[in-house]
Design a protein around this motif. Structure first.
Motif, PDB file in Angstrom:
ATOM      1  N   TRP A 103       0.818  -1.211   0.000  1.00 34.96           N
ATOM      2  CA  TRP A 103       0.000   0.000   0.000  1.00 34.96           C
ATOM      3  C   TRP A 103       0.856   1.267   0.000  1.00 34.96           C
ATOM      4  CZ3 TRP A 103       1.255   2.718   4.314  1.00 34.96           C
ATOM      5  CH2 TRP A 103       1.692   2.011   5.443  1.00 34.96           C
ATOM      6  N   ALA A 104       2.038   1.225   0.616  1.00 35.47           N
ATOM      7  CA  ALA A 104       2.900   2.408   0.623  1.00 35.47           C
ATOM      8  C   ALA A 104       3.330   2.766  -0.798  1.00 35.47           C
ATOM      9  CB  ALA A 104       4.123   2.173   1.505  1.00 35.47           C
ATOM     10  N   LYS A 105       3.622   1.758  -1.623  1.00 33.71           N
ATOM     11  CA  LYS A 105       4.000   2.011  -3.012  1.00 33.71           C
ATOM     12  C   LYS A 105       2.851   2.665  -3.768  1.00 33.71           C
ATOM     13  CE  LYS A 105       5.777  -0.292  -7.163  1.00 33.71           C
ATOM     14  NZ  LYS A 105       4.793   0.339  -8.069  1.00 33.71           N
ATOM     15  N   ASN A 106       1.637   2.244  -3.479  1.00 35.33           N
ATOM     16  CA  ASN A 106       0.478   2.837  -4.140  1.00 35.33           C
ATOM     17  C   ASN A 106       0.386   4.334  -3.854  1.00 35.33           C
ATOM     18  OD1 ASN A 106      -2.456   2.573  -5.333  1.00 35.33           O
ATOM     19  ND2 ASN A 106      -2.700   3.601  -3.364  1.00 35.33           N
ATOM     20  N   PHE A 107       0.549   4.706  -2.592  1.00 34.06           N
ATOM     21  CA  PHE A 107       0.476   6.126  -2.238  1.00 34.06           C
ATOM     22  C   PHE A 107       1.672   6.900  -2.787  1.00 34.06           C
ATOM     23  CE2 PHE A 107      -2.236   4.540   1.368  1.00 34.06           C
ATOM     24  CZ  PHE A 107      -3.391   5.192   0.956  1.00 34.06           C
ATOM     25  N   CYS A 108       2.839   6.275  -2.803  1.00 32.87           N
ATOM     26  CA  CYS A 108       4.025   6.936  -3.347  1.00 32.87           C
ATOM     27  C   CYS A 108       3.863   7.196  -4.838  1.00 32.87           C
ATOM     28  CB  CYS A 108       5.264   6.082  -3.082  1.00 32.87           C
ATOM     29  SG  CYS A 108       6.797   6.779  -3.751  1.00 32.87           S
ATOM     30  N   ASP A 109       3.389   6.201  -5.576  1.00 29.56           N
ATOM     31  CA  ASP A 109       3.191   6.374  -7.023  1.00 29.56           C
ATOM     32  C   ASP A 109       2.175   7.474  -7.304  1.00 29.56           C
ATOM     33  OD1 ASP A 109       4.982   4.338  -7.408  1.00 29.56           O
ATOM     34  OD2 ASP A 109       3.461   2.792  -7.783  1.00 29.56           O
ATOM     35  N   ARG A 110       1.132   7.532  -6.491  1.00 30.70           N
ATOM     36  CA  ARG A 110       0.124   8.572  -6.690  1.00 30.70           C
ATOM     37  C   ARG A 110       0.716   9.953  -6.423  1.00 30.70           C
ATOM     38  NH1 ARG A 110      -5.138   8.843  -2.880  1.00 30.70           N
ATOM     39  NH2 ARG A 110      -3.546   9.670  -1.468  1.00 30.70           N
ATOM     40  N   TRP A 111       1.530  10.067  -5.369  1.00 30.25           N
ATOM     41  CA  TRP A 111       2.150  11.358  -5.071  1.00 30.25           C
ATOM     42  C   TRP A 111       3.093  11.777  -6.201  1.00 30.25           C
ATOM     43  CZ3 TRP A 111       7.232  12.821  -4.673  1.00 30.25           C
ATOM     44  CH2 TRP A 111       7.456  14.129  -4.234  1.00 30.25           C
ATOM     45  N   ILE A 112       3.861  10.846  -6.737  1.00 29.31           N
ATOM     46  CA  ILE A 112       4.789  11.169  -7.823  1.00 29.31           C
ATOM     47  C   ILE A 112       4.024  11.674  -9.043  1.00 29.31           C
ATOM     48  CG2 ILE A 112       6.422  10.176  -9.467  1.00 29.31           C
ATOM     49  CD1 ILE A 112       7.384   8.331  -7.207  1.00 29.31           C
ATOM     50  N   ARG A 113       2.914  11.014  -9.384  1.00 27.14           N
ATOM     51  CA  ARG A 113       2.118  11.468 -10.531  1.00 27.14           C
ATOM     52  C   ARG A 113       1.588  12.882 -10.305  1.00 27.14           C
ATOM     53  NH1 ARG A 113       0.014   6.146 -10.164  1.00 27.14           N
ATOM     54  NH2 ARG A 113      -1.854   6.972  -9.111  1.00 27.14           N
ATOM     55  N   ASP A 114       1.120  13.156  -9.098  1.00 31.08           N
ATOM     56  CA  ASP A 114       0.590  14.495  -8.810  1.00 31.08           C
ATOM     57  C   ASP A 114       1.698  15.545  -8.830  1.00 31.08           C
ATOM     58  OD1 ASP A 114      -1.888  13.365  -8.530  1.00 31.08           O
ATOM     59  OD2 ASP A 114      -1.838  13.305  -6.329  1.00 31.08           O
ATOM     60  N   ARG A 201       8.701  22.174  -1.750  1.00 31.47           N
ATOM     61  CA  ARG A 201       7.840  22.943  -2.640  1.00 31.47           C
ATOM     62  C   ARG A 201       7.051  24.000  -1.873  1.00 31.47           C
ATOM     63  NH1 ARG A 201       5.921  22.294  -7.616  1.00 31.47           N
ATOM     64  NH2 ARG A 201       6.832  20.203  -7.815  1.00 31.47           N
ATOM     65  N   SER A 202       6.613  23.673  -0.673  1.00 28.68           N
ATOM     66  CA  SER A 202       5.803  24.593   0.124  1.00 28.68           C
ATOM     67  C   SER A 202       6.591  25.044   1.344  1.00 28.68           C
ATOM     68  CB  SER A 202       4.503  23.923   0.582  1.00 28.68           C
ATOM     69  OG  SER A 202       3.687  23.593  -0.520  1.00 28.68           O
ATOM     70  N   HIS A 203       6.551  26.331   1.606  1.00 29.29           N
ATOM     71  CA  HIS A 203       7.196  26.849   2.809  1.00 29.29           C
ATOM     72  C   HIS A 203       6.271  26.647   4.001  1.00 29.29           C
ATOM     73  CE1 HIS A 203       9.271  29.555   5.562  1.00 29.29           C
ATOM     74  NE2 HIS A 203      10.274  29.603   4.706  1.00 29.29           N
ATOM     75  N   THR A 214       2.120  25.187   6.845  1.00 27.74           N
ATOM     76  CA  THR A 214       2.546  23.963   7.534  1.00 27.74           C
ATOM     77  C   THR A 214       1.841  22.724   6.968  1.00 27.74           C
ATOM     78  OG1 THR A 214       3.093  25.114   9.589  1.00 27.74           O
ATOM     79  CG2 THR A 214       2.751  22.739   9.738  1.00 27.74           C
ATOM     80  N   LEU A 215       0.516  22.740   6.864  1.00 26.78           N
ATOM     81  CA  LEU A 215      -0.199  21.553   6.391  1.00 26.78           C
ATOM     82  C   LEU A 215       0.081  21.295   4.914  1.00 26.78           C
ATOM     83  CD1 LEU A 215      -3.642  21.811   8.221  1.00 26.78           C
ATOM     84  CD2 LEU A 215      -1.464  20.861   8.999  1.00 26.78           C
ATOM     85  N   SER A 216       0.180  22.352   4.120  1.00 25.98           N
ATOM     86  CA  SER A 216       0.526  22.157   2.712  1.00 25.98           C
ATOM     87  C   SER A 216       1.939  21.610   2.573  1.00 25.98           C
ATOM     88  CB  SER A 216       0.392  23.475   1.944  1.00 25.98           C
ATOM     89  OG  SER A 216      -0.965  23.826   1.776  1.00 25.98           O
ATOM     90  N   GLN A 217       2.845  22.031   3.451  1.00 26.70           N
ATOM     91  CA  GLN A 217       4.196  21.473   3.405  1.00 26.70           C
ATOM     92  C   GLN A 217       4.185  19.993   3.771  1.00 26.70           C
ATOM     93  OE1 GLN A 217       7.565  22.183   6.336  1.00 26.70           O
ATOM     94  NE2 GLN A 217       8.233  23.497   4.652  1.00 26.70           N
ATOM     95  N   TRP A 218       3.391  19.626   4.752  1.00 30.38           N
ATOM     96  CA  TRP A 218       3.263  18.208   5.073  1.00 30.38           C
ATOM     97  C   TRP A 218       2.707  17.436   3.877  1.00 30.38           C
ATOM     98  CZ3 TRP A 218       3.567  14.352   8.870  1.00 30.38           C
ATOM     99  CH2 TRP A 218       4.324  14.696   9.991  1.00 30.38           C
ATOM    100  N   TYR A 219       1.710  17.988   3.234  1.00 30.15           N
ATOM    101  CA  TYR A 219       1.057  17.301   2.119  1.00 30.15           C
ATOM    102  C   TYR A 219       2.018  17.119   0.941  1.00 30.15           C
ATOM    103  CZ  TYR A 219      -2.499  16.256  -1.407  1.00 30.15           C
ATOM    104  OH  TYR A 219      -3.241  15.662  -2.396  1.00 30.15           O
ATOM    105  N   HIS A 220       2.775  18.163   0.605  1.00 28.79           N
ATOM    106  CA  HIS A 220       3.632  18.118  -0.584  1.00 28.79           C
ATOM    107  C   HIS A 220       5.033  17.579  -0.311  1.00 28.79           C
ATOM    108  CE1 HIS A 220       0.951  20.111  -3.419  1.00 28.79           C
ATOM    109  NE2 HIS A 220       0.661  21.003  -2.498  1.00 28.79           N
ATOM    110  N   ASP A 221       5.548  17.764   0.914  1.00 20.70           N
ATOM    111  CA  ASP A 221       6.971  17.514   1.133  1.00 20.70           C
ATOM    112  C   ASP A 221       7.299  16.538   2.265  1.00 20.70           C
ATOM    113  OD1 ASP A 221       7.945  19.560  -0.824  1.00 20.70           O
ATOM    114  OD2 ASP A 221       6.886  20.914   0.526  1.00 20.70           O
ATOM    115  N   ILE A 222       6.483  16.466   3.298  1.00 21.41           N
ATOM    116  CA  ILE A 222       6.798  15.573   4.417  1.00 21.41           C
ATOM    117  C   ILE A 222       6.207  14.183   4.207  1.00 21.41           C
ATOM    118  CG2 ILE A 222       6.688  15.266   6.909  1.00 21.41           C
ATOM    119  CD1 ILE A 222       8.341  17.654   5.977  1.00 21.41           C
TER     120      ILE A 222
END
Length: 444
Positions: A103-114, A201-203, A214-222
């Protein structure tokens, strides 16, 4: 919270689509307040939630107490939120049922596409210094990253072999640069290991392109650090793409060190072109002036109690860039230095930096902070969006100030610290443009 009162615990999540969403996921428990409570993830493995694509969130803890008044009872609710945390401890069994063991690969692949659909940002960020010595000396562009700070927080969760990291403090459209250094004080590259420096990507403070600070940084970068590397292996395809393609460390080949000038003692000045001279003027003078920023210093006569001394010393520094707040750093009277050695004023109002949560003040266009190893407010750093920094240090009643300017200020500075042109002959340029030959004034 109130002792023995009922405490409700729940888990909340955050995700970004067209509109940021902050969602209640589930209630965890209701218990009496005894001072502690242990969350056991296995108790929630059989739960089914409709919102299973949320990767991080918070734990909320609240309790309500009713206060008696003359006519009715008034409810008073106290709520405490955790810091952002990944939610695999709660959702992992549901993710495994839905996506399988990978399942981790599934979420990683989705994040990479986005992330591939978003514009490139890394080339617009300032380049990392090559060594930790350079990074700590560039107080105009970089400040310590408190998540990996050799003086305060050496654990470095995401940079386990690093001794210290620095980051850009002011939010920009380009994002946030982070530079980490190993025990030899050399820049760590993500191309070499997953714990390397990591541009974002997000400060954390947000900007127009960031939806929620903070939350956008978590979403995009953390979050991608977890789904692509920490929840997989360092050699997994997703972690390789994250390290080499989506968030690679920029090398230090094109890093440009700042120009530095300073004022110290009674009263000695070193210009940006390394011209040293002594100045005994009394009053308020311009240290640095350009089209966008001005730094002034107040010089007062030295008082020793042994008669008149024909020398002056620095007692206050004030700085402002464009329409930012006026920031003043002022020496406190001798009898008032038992706790704080310097006063810091924003538009004439005193502020303090004595505790770790308040060590940094972020204001529009300017960041002011006291280093984590300073507890008596004897060192203050002012950082503007342009990359200009001002450092003021107090030691035994004497003030020293340094000004750091990036390369774009070459031939743009005036004042007692001179014109940064690599030519000392124009350091004593008067406001009307007249140049005073430094040979006639004599070196310091």
């Amino acid at each position: 919270m109130y002792h023995h009162a009922d405490v409700n615990l729940s888990v909340w999540g955050y995700r970004e689509t067209q509109v940021p969403q902050f969602l209640h996921i589930a209630d965890l428990a209701t218990t009496q307040n005894t001072g502690s409570f242990k969350i056991v993830p296995s108790l929630y493995k059989n739960r089914t939630n409709t919102e299973t694509d949320i990767l991080f969130g918070f734990i909320q803890m609240n309790t309500t107490r009713f206060l008696d008044t003359d006519k009715t009872k008034v409810p008073v609710t106290v709520t405490i939120w955790s810091e952002p945390i990944p939610l695999a401890w709660y959702f992992a069994p549901q993710w495994e049922q839905k996506f399988g063991k990978h399942w981790a690969k599934n979420f990683c692949d989705r994040w990479i596409r986005d992330d591939e659909q978003l514009p490139n940002f890394r080339e617009q960020l300032p380049k990392c210094p090559c060594s930790l010595y350079q990074a700590l000396a560039d107080k105009g562009q970089y400040m310590s990253d408190f998540l990996c700070d050799k003086d305060w927080n050496p654990k470095c969760l995401f940079h386990r072999s690093a001794v210290h990291c620095v980051r850009t403090p002011n939010p920009t459209l380009q994002g946030e640069q982070q530079c980490c250094y190993d025990r030899n004080y050399f820049l760590m590259l993500s191309q070499d290991q997953q714990w390397g420096s990591y541009p974002k990507r997000s400060h954390s403070l947000g900007y127009p392109r960031t939806k929620v600070p903070t939350l956008s940084q978590w979403y995009h970068d953390i979050v991608p650090r977890f789904v692509c590397c920490l929840w997989q292996s360092e050699s997994s395809q997703g972690c390789e793409i994250l390290r080499h393609e989506r968030r690679p460390t920029q090398d230090c080949v094109n890093y440009e060190s700042p120009g530095i000038a300073g004022v110290y003692g009674n009263l000695h000045i070193i210009t940006f072109d390394d011209l040293e001279y002594t100045f005994t003027g009394k009053g308020e003078f311009v240290l640095v002036r350009s089209s966008s920023v001005e730094v002034q210093g107040r010089f007062e006569q030295v008082l020793t109690g042994l008669g008149e001394v024909r020398a002056t010393e620095l007692t206050s520094v004030v700085a402002r860039e464009n329409s930012t707040m006026v920031v003043e750093v002022r020496r406190r009277p001798k009898g008032a230095r038992w706790r704080y050695h310097l006063d810091v004023l924003f538009n004439g109002r005193r502020v303090y930096f004595d505790r770790n949560p308040t060590k940094v003040k972020h204001l529009p266009g300017v960041t002011v902070y006291v280093p984590s190893y300073i507890f008596d407010q004897s060192e203050v750093v002012i950082m503007f969006e342009s990359g200009l920094g001002v450092e003021v240090i107090e030691n035994k009643g004497c003030l020293m100030a340094r000004v750091y300017v990036p390369r774009k200020f070459i031939n743009q500075t005036r004042g007692l610290l001179g014109n940064w042109s690599y030519d000392i002959s124009d350091d004593f340029t008067l406001p009307n443009g007249t140049k005073t030959l430094w040979e006639k004034m004599g070196p310091g």
